[in-house]
Design a protein around this motif. Sequence first.
Motif, PDB file in Angstrom:
ATOM      1  N   MET A 234       0.816  -1.204   0.000  1.00  0.00           N
ATOM      2  CA  MET A 234       0.000   0.000   0.000  1.00  0.00           C
ATOM      3  C   MET A 234       0.854   1.260   0.000  1.00  0.00           C
ATOM      4  O   MET A 234       0.534   2.243  -0.675  1.00  0.00           O
ATOM      5  N   ILE A 235       1.944   1.257   0.740  1.00  0.00           N
ATOM      6  CA  ILE A 235       2.839   2.423   0.790  1.00  0.00           C
ATOM      7  C   ILE A 235       3.368   2.731  -0.607  1.00  0.00           C
ATOM      8  O   ILE A 235       3.413   3.888  -1.033  1.00  0.00           O
ATOM      9  N   LYS A 236       3.752   1.696  -1.335  1.00  0.00           N
ATOM     10  CA  LYS A 236       4.263   1.880  -2.701  1.00  0.00           C
ATOM     11  C   LYS A 236       3.172   2.384  -3.634  1.00  0.00           C
ATOM     12  O   LYS A 236       3.411   3.261  -4.469  1.00  0.00           O
ATOM     13  N   LEU A 237       1.966   1.847  -3.499  1.00  0.00           N
ATOM     14  CA  LEU A 237       0.854   2.231  -4.379  1.00  0.00           C
ATOM     15  C   LEU A 237       0.458   3.692  -4.197  1.00  0.00           C
ATOM     16  O   LEU A 237       0.138   4.378  -5.165  1.00  0.00           O
ATOM     17  N   VAL A 238       0.479   4.159  -2.947  1.00  0.00           N
ATOM     18  CA  VAL A 238       0.133   5.563  -2.686  1.00  0.00           C
ATOM     19  C   VAL A 238       1.165   6.477  -3.336  1.00  0.00           C
ATOM     20  O   VAL A 238       0.823   7.473  -3.974  1.00  0.00           O
ATOM     21  N   LYS A 239       2.437   6.133  -3.185  1.00  0.00           N
ATOM     22  CA  LYS A 239       3.509   6.936  -3.780  1.00  0.00           C
ATOM     23  C   LYS A 239       3.386   6.981  -5.300  1.00  0.00           C
ATOM     24  O   LYS A 239       3.664   7.990  -5.934  1.00  0.00           O
ATOM     25  N   GLN A 240       2.964   5.859  -5.891  1.00  0.00           N
ATOM     26  CA  GLN A 240       2.892   5.745  -7.353  1.00  0.00           C
ATOM     27  C   GLN A 240       1.558   6.223  -7.923  1.00  0.00           C
ATOM     28  O   GLN A 240       1.320   6.111  -9.124  1.00  0.00           O
ATOM     29  N   SER A 241       0.692   6.764  -7.066  1.00  0.00           N
ATOM     30  CA  SER A 241      -0.629   7.261  -7.496  1.00  0.00           C
ATOM     31  C   SER A 241      -1.434   6.197  -8.248  1.00  0.00           C
ATOM     32  O   SER A 241      -1.888   6.400  -9.379  1.00  0.00           O
ATOM     33  N   LYS A 242      -1.615   5.072  -7.599  1.00  0.00           N
ATOM     34  CA  LYS A 242      -2.374   3.982  -8.215  1.00  0.00           C
ATOM     35  C   LYS A 242      -3.624   3.627  -7.406  1.00  0.00           C
ATOM     36  O   LYS A 242      -4.083   2.485  -7.412  1.00  0.00           O
ATOM     37  N   LEU A 243      -4.187   4.623  -6.739  1.00  0.00           N
ATOM     38  CA  LEU A 243      -5.380   4.388  -5.929  1.00  0.00           C
ATOM     39  C   LEU A 243      -6.646   4.252  -6.769  1.00  0.00           C
ATOM     40  O   LEU A 243      -7.654   3.746  -6.297  1.00  0.00           O
ATOM     41  N   THR A 244      -6.576   4.712  -8.024  1.00  0.00           N
ATOM     42  CA  THR A 244      -7.747   4.638  -8.901  1.00  0.00           C
ATOM     43  C   THR A 244      -8.207   3.199  -9.098  1.00  0.00           C
ATOM     44  O   THR A 244      -9.405   2.925  -9.215  1.00  0.00           O
ATOM     45  N   TYR A 245      -7.256   2.259  -9.131  1.00  0.00           N
ATOM     46  CA  TYR A 245      -7.610   0.844  -9.285  1.00  0.00           C
ATOM     47  C   TYR A 245      -8.500   0.381  -8.134  1.00  0.00           C
ATOM     48  O   TYR A 245      -9.457  -0.370  -8.336  1.00  0.00           O
ATOM     49  N   PHE A 246      -8.185   0.853  -6.935  1.00  0.00           N
ATOM     50  CA  PHE A 246      -8.990   0.494  -5.776  1.00  0.00           C
ATOM     51  C   PHE A 246     -10.325   1.224  -5.799  1.00  0.00           C
ATOM     52  O   PHE A 246     -11.324   0.711  -5.292  1.00  0.00           O
ATOM     53  N   SER A 247     -10.330   2.425  -6.376  1.00  0.00           N
ATOM     54  CA  SER A 247     -11.581   3.165  -6.537  1.00  0.00           C
ATOM     55  C   SER A 247     -12.551   2.379  -7.412  1.00  0.00           C
ATOM     56  O   SER A 247     -13.735   2.229  -7.081  1.00  0.00           O
ATOM     57  N   ILE A 248     -12.045   1.856  -8.523  1.00  0.00           N
ATOM     58  CA  ILE A 248     -12.869   1.053  -9.441  1.00  0.00           C
ATOM     59  C   ILE A 248     -13.357  -0.208  -8.730  1.00  0.00           C
ATOM     60  O   ILE A 248     -14.536  -0.588  -8.838  1.00  0.00           O
ATOM     61  N   TYR A 249     -12.458  -0.855  -7.983  1.00  0.00           N
ATOM     62  CA  TYR A 249     -12.814  -2.065  -7.238  1.00  0.00           C
ATOM     63  C   TYR A 249     -13.937  -1.768  -6.235  1.00  0.00           C
ATOM     64  O   TYR A 249     -14.907  -2.534  -6.123  1.00  0.00           O
ATOM     65  N   CYS A 250     -13.812  -0.649  -5.493  1.00  0.00           N
ATOM     66  CA  CYS A 250     -14.827  -0.291  -4.503  1.00  0.00           C
ATOM     67  C   CYS A 250     -16.181  -0.012  -5.158  1.00  0.00           C
ATOM     68  O   CYS A 250     -17.230  -0.342  -4.584  1.00  0.00           O
ATOM     69  N   ILE A 251     -16.157   0.586  -6.348  1.00  0.00           N
ATOM     70  CA  ILE A 251     -17.406   0.842  -7.072  1.00  0.00           C
ATOM     71  C   ILE A 251     -18.087  -0.482  -7.426  1.00  0.00           C
ATOM     72  O   ILE A 251     -19.301  -0.660  -7.217  1.00  0.00           O
ATOM     73  N   ILE A 252     -17.302  -1.408  -7.950  1.00  0.00           N
ATOM     74  CA  ILE A 252     -17.852  -2.716  -8.367  1.00  0.00           C
ATOM     75  C   ILE A 252     -18.433  -3.467  -7.169  1.00  0.00           C
ATOM     76  O   ILE A 252     -19.586  -3.920  -7.188  1.00  0.00           O
ATOM     77  N   VAL A 253     -17.631  -3.587  -6.105  1.00  0.00           N
ATOM     78  CA  VAL A 253     -18.080  -4.324  -4.913  1.00  0.00           C
ATOM     79  C   VAL A 253     -19.240  -3.598  -4.240  1.00  0.00           C
ATOM     80  O   VAL A 253     -20.196  -4.230  -3.771  1.00  0.00           O
ATOM     81  N   GLY A 254     -19.176  -2.273  -4.203  1.00  0.00           N
ATOM     82  CA  GLY A 254     -20.238  -1.486  -3.592  1.00  0.00           C
ATOM     83  C   GLY A 254     -21.571  -1.680  -4.305  1.00  0.00           C
ATOM     84  O   GLY A 254     -22.612  -1.863  -3.663  1.00  0.00           O
ATOM     85  N   LEU A 255     -21.533  -1.646  -5.629  1.00  0.00           N
ATOM     86  CA  LEU A 255     -22.761  -1.842  -6.411  1.00  0.00           C
ATOM     87  C   LEU A 255     -23.313  -3.260  -6.242  1.00  0.00           C
ATOM     88  O   LEU A 255     -24.531  -3.457  -6.138  1.00  0.00           O
ATOM     89  N   ILE A 256     -22.412  -4.238  -6.209  1.00  0.00           N
ATOM     90  CA  ILE A 256     -22.840  -5.629  -5.990  1.00  0.00           C
ATOM     91  C   ILE A 256     -23.523  -5.764  -4.635  1.00  0.00           C
ATOM     92  O   ILE A 256     -24.579  -6.402  -4.505  1.00  0.00           O
TER      93      ILE A 256
END
Length: 264
Positions: A234-256
């Motif tokens: 997670m520390i690496k992902l935040v530095k690399q600005s890759k949180l959008t992938y988790f945003s998409i995941y949360c949308i999918i799981v949230g809608l389900i």
Amino acid sequence: MEVIDAILIGIVQGLTEFLPVSSSGHIEIAQKLLSADNLKENEELLSVVLHVATALSTIVVFRKDIFDIIKGILSFKWNEDLQFVTKIAISMIPAAFVGLFFEEELKQLFEGNLLLVGSMLLITAALLFFADRAKNTGKKVTFSNAFFIGVAQAIAILPGMSRSGATISTSVLLGNDKARAARFSFLMVLPLILGKIAKDFLDNKVVMSNDLVMPFTFSFIAAFITGLVACTWMIKLVKQSKLTYFSIYCIIVGLIAIIWSLAS
């Protein structure tokens, strides 16, 4: 409780405690999927075991930082380390207030309410999306920032709202450096977790029957190992600005979760 169920719950907790996808929300979903009756019966005890595991993961990953902070505090000077601890203390106030005065109300929310879980996951997705687009800076967390990040942590007590997602996103949106935001987010929760664990021990909530020793031990190990991996990742992902992938995941799981709730 079956050992395999306990291991799966441990893996879910270890991963989602650090990844910005809501550990409480995924635990609720996992319980629905596993349909383990005595999982609910021993939910509080299991929560203590899993939080000890993830707290230990955090300590191992940030052992150097924690050692340096302790060393700085013992110098008894108003240095950067003592200021950092003061900011952590400030950030704890909102969540501690909510936990002390609204404990019973919060428990009622953790009753398989998938509609709430899904809705909070969508809010988490929005926070992650906007935070990922913020510019990286060298700015440190200020004392006022610490309080607002603490408010985000208090709100994230709701099932489905990611604690790490809410606190890191809030910190980044306030203009703080992404790496510093992640470090502050993971360290700020340690006192709260350790305090909650101590309170549960004093309240005699940590009483384990013999038939639970083995599954809970495996659950602890699974949460600890996956927590180590997830925290470092997670520390690496935040530095690399890759949180959008988790945003998409949360949308999918949230809608389900929302559709599942409305359909059942």
